[in-house]
Design a protein around this motif. Structure first.
Motif, short mmCIF file in Angstrom:
data_model
loop_
_atom_site.label_atom_id
_atom_site.label_comp_id
_atom_site.label_asym_id
_atom_site.label_seq_id
_atom_site.Cartn_x
_atom_site.Cartn_y
_atom_site.Cartn_z
N LYS A 11 0.83 -1.22 0.00
CA LYS A 11 0.00 0.00 0.00
C LYS A 11 0.86 1.27 0.00
O LYS A 11 0.59 2.23 -0.74
CB LYS A 11 -0.88 -0.03 1.25
N ASP A 28 -4.55 -1.26 -2.59
CA ASP A 28 -4.36 -1.86 -1.26
C ASP A 28 -4.64 -3.35 -1.44
O ASP A 28 -5.73 -3.85 -1.13
CB ASP A 28 -5.32 -1.21 -0.26
N THR A 78 -10.63 1.89 -2.86
CA THR A 78 -9.36 2.63 -2.83
C THR A 78 -9.44 3.69 -3.93
O THR A 78 -9.21 3.39 -5.10
CB THR A 78 -8.16 1.69 -3.09
#
Ligand code: CDP
Length: 805
Positions: A421, A438, A745
């Motif tokens: 990440k 992620d 994300t």
């Protein structure tokens, strides 16, 4: 003083904006038979065209005799290359910088190639006349294998004979098209030479076809009095078609109107320009009548753009603990008779250089050789963003092969190598900057939900039971983790035929507070009329129900590069948000004037501008729209309109984690999908219901490709899969229940944080289904077997492994 009911939450819900599972507004007409497809276009005096097509895959066209066809009552014209040559329309440019015959010019290069175009009173007469056109052929040697092609003395493209340079660099052989290289081969080879472990594998990603329910077609109507050409067609990029039609025909662009009406699925099949489009235009110019061409199913399967046909060889280096240290990939790409691949100009193998996947691989190399053969041209990204499906299949198979080599669990091997990440934005070894991700969170969620450990235990028990003779069914656990690259693309490196791949949105707010927004994209079933209105609703504070979305008419929509490669949300969706923000900026000035405060003293609040610190003093967007047209506001023009042309700074990189649990009957080769779990992360979610529908559709097309769908040829270049009896198109019968899930994300550079989603499930689904089949046999020594895994091939795999003894 204004009343503050309904409250903020209720006002927000009333907009049906971002995050709302709003029902699809377009479905009212689709479900009631009120759609308007190309074949629904009926014009007075309209004629119908049909093609004489080559039965041979490679032959010289000695002569074409039209006499009998022309003598048939109702036949108006029969066009051949000779008729098109004076107009310089017997060849046309392809999207890949090559050129392609519109009608056979001296020879044919694939079965089903267009030889003559018959124009008649109705479709039936045209079809009868096709049978009456006498074509004399002289057969030539046929090459359907790209490796053979590169060794053969036979020159397929005689028009290019002696040309050692092509649009994408040097040509090594008369049947070679280009070599495209990315990454550092020397450094990669050094890593491979010194590696603790190297896994090598070759795989063939078979030729297949997008197979939309509606085939391709067009209606051309040349108004000779006004000099205007109107062209309806199944075009995924109507503005590009207008520009190309203008350049080819010499008709000025403002005199051409291209309309993409409702489209029954595209999946890449309707991006390219087909001879039928050109012939319908020429025929309308010649006859002075509107001319319709609509291909039948066999024509669509045999002669319109194929997908895949990549021969891929990989070498992957790792430490004994499983940390990947390098990747080498070589592709021999079979492009058929003409290089008509629909890729951005600078990417002759599309975005194949995303083949390092979701993994932190320090050094990599990709080399692609394009080759001519006697097969149909095209090379489209079938529900994927320019060869990403091939890239993801490649890396997800290489990971499985490496796991076998290391005797390691394939889920753990992925986890060890994921980009972390904190590494985003991540620069890949093959040149991409991944915007956000992620992966570990998504992977952990997926494995936990399916009880991965439990599945592996069950699988091991099943293997033992099989060995003891207690069952004839094996169990496969298919894994895939993919990173897509969608939203082509930044004008600095993405263009098609020189046209930069930005996109656009124009909004007009009407005085009563409803609106129309027009975009440069075109829905083919994805639900743009529903979701673009949702983006705008959240941006401008008017209900999505009050916003009409229009696409596909070049006379009204702003210029855009169309819909394919999941680019609509990343590019046109961003343009919509930006245009909405321009509306809001002007609305702020109007609101401040009406509320008698400074511009900076009002703030946007869902559906209104309110005075900061005094929420009861506000003007709704409806009030503001009315004032924009009906009140003289010092320093401001009347009206409330905006346009945005959006050039994205980067692609978006959606990702996902998929698991398929499959039981395989070793004696019949029949796979049974017990469970399919799909977690998708497409950043900000506009409409969860539509996303789920996109995922279901993409997975079903993935199932098709992995488990049976193929365009195959015999040695003579005959298409063996030219009907839906032979070409696998799944129905509800074959489709399992899908479990969908998500993480969010956001994209850091997209105005609303959204990434594309339409193609993700296809990209991630194909390796997942394939890995499930192959995983079932891992315990019995299988390393790799090619798709499509139809029942016969699965049975054969079991047989080869000695499981039938
Ligand atoms: O370019 P194309 O429309 O094929 O693909 P897309 O941009 O991925 O969008 C497919 C559909 O999913 C559209 O209706 C989008 O609005 C919707 N979508 C969504 O609701 N949320 C996202 N983050 C991405 C797409």
């Amino acid at each position: 003083m204004n009343d503050l009911t309904p409250d903020r939450e209720e006002r927000s819900a009333g907009l049906k904006g971002l995050g709302c599972s709003r029902k699809r507004v377009e479905d009212a007409r689709f479900t009631q038979g009120k759609g308007n497809y190309v074949d629904d276009v009926k014009l007075p005096g309209m004629l119908h065209g049909d093609f004489v097509r080559s039965p041979y895959a490679h032959a010289r066209v000695v002569s074409v005799n039209k006499d009998a066809a022309l003598a048939l009552d109702g036949v108006v014209a029969v066009l051949t290359a000779e008729d098109l040559a004076p107009l310089n329309l017997h060849w046309m440019p392809t999207l890949a910088g090559d050129k392609q015959m519109v009608l056979a010019d001296g020879k044919v290069l694939f079965q089903g190639q267009e030889v003559a175009f018959v124009v008649a009173r109705d479709r039936y007469v045209a079809a009868d006349a096709v049978e009456l056109v006498e074509v004399e052929y002289e057969e030539l040697p046929v090459i359907t294998d790209p490796f053979e092609s590169l060794k053969s003395d036979v020159v397929l493209r005689e028009d290019l004979a002696g040309q050692t340079e092509g649009p994408h660099g040097p040509r090594k052989h008369h049947n070679h098209i280009f070599t495209w290289e990315q990454g550092d081969e020397t450094a990669t080879n050094q890593v491979l030479d010194g590696a603790e472990v190297v896994a090598t594998e070759s795989m063939y990603y078979h030729r297949t076809h997008p197979c939309p329910l509606e085939t391709c077609g067009s209606v051309a109507s040349m108004d000779k009095v006004n000099g205007k050409l109107t062209l309806w067609g199944t075009f995924q990029a109507p503005h590009v078609v207008r520009t190309v039609a203008s350049l080819l025909s010499g008709i000025e662009e403002h005199n051409i109107r291209v309309i993409s009406p409702d489209i029954g699925g595209g999946f890449g099949n309707k991006v390219g320009v087909y001879p039928g489009y050109v012939c319908s235009i020429v025929a309308s110019i010649v006859t002075g009548q509107p001319v319709k061409w609509v291909e039948d199913r066999m024509e669509n399967l045999m002669s319109t753009a194929f997908a895949r046909d990549y021969w891929m060889t990989g070498k992957i280096a790792a430490t004994k603990e499983g940390k990947i240290t390098g990747l080498h990939c070589h592709v021999t790409a079979d492009h058929g008779g003409f290089d008509a691949c629909a890729d951005p100009t600078k990417f002759p193998a599309g975005f194949m250089n995303i083949c390092t996947g979701s993994y932190d691989i320090p050094v990599a190399y990709l080399g692609v050789d394009g080759v001519y053969t006697n097969k149909a041209p095209g090379g489209v990204s079938y529900r994927c963003s320019f060869r990403v499906t091939e890239a993801v299949y490649f890396i997800e198979r290489m990971i499985e092969v490496l796991a076998i080599e290391l005797n390691m669990d394939a889920a753990e091997l992925r986890r060890i190598n994921f980009i972390k990440k904190e590494q985003f934005p991540y620069q890949s070894a093959l040149g991409w900057e991944y915007d956000s991700g992620d992966y570990h969170t998504a992977w952990d969620k997926a494995l936990k939900t399916v009880d991965y450990e439990g599945l592996r235990k069950e699988q091991a028990d099943r293997v033992e039971a099989f060995k003891r003779g207690e069952t004839r069914k094996l169990m496969g656990v298919g894994l895939s983790f993919f990173t897509e690259i969608v939203g082509a693309g930044p004008v600095k490196n993405c263009d098609i035929l020189g046209m930069g791949m930005f996109d656009s949105c124009e909004i007009r707010i009407h005085p009563t507070g409803s609106a129309v927004a027009r975009l440069g994209t075109i829905s083919q079933g994805q639900g743009h009329a529903t979701t673009f209105a949702q983006i705008l609703a959240s941006e401008i504070g008017l209900s999505a129900d009050s916003i009409t979305i229009e696409e596909g008419d070049t006379d009204t929509a702003p210029y855009g590069l169309g819909t394919y490669g999941s680019r609509s949300t990343p590019v046109a969706g961003a343009a919509a948000a930006m245009a909405g923000r321009k509306i809001r900026a002007k609305a702020q000035m109007i609101a401040a004037y009406l509320l008698e405060v400074h511009d900076d003293d009002v703030e946007f609040d869902v559906d209104r501008f309110a005075v900061k610190g005094a929420p009861e003093r506000f003007k709704t967007m409806k009030d503001i729209a009315y004032a924009a047209y009906n009140q003289a506001i010092p320093g401001l023009e009347p009206g409330l309109e905006a346009v945005s042309y959006y050039d994205p700074p980067n692609m978006t990189y959606p990702f996902g984690a998929y698991v398929c649990v499959m039981d395989i009957d070793v004696d019949t080769g029949v796979p049974e999908i017990r469970r399919f779990y799909a977690l998708d992360d497409c950043g900000t979610r506009i409409n969860p219901m539509i996303i789920e529908g996109q995922v279901h559709g993409g997975l079903t097309e993935a199932l098709a490709v992995a488990l049976g769908q193929e365009i195959s040829y015999d040695k003579m270049g005959n298409v063996k899969t030219g009907t839906l009896m032979d070409f696998f198109l799944p129905t509800a019968w074959e489709v399992p229940n899908y479990e969908t899930d998500y993480t969010v994300t956001p994209s850091p550079h997209h105005p609303i944080g959204a990434k594309g989603v339409g193609e993700s499930p296809h990209v991630g689904g194909v390796p997942c289904f394939s890995n499930a089949v192959q995983d079932a046999f891992r315990a019995f020594g299988l390393r790799h077997t090619n798709m499509p895994h139809d029942h016969w091939r699965i049975w054969q795999t079991a047989n080869d492994l000695g499981l039938h003894e």
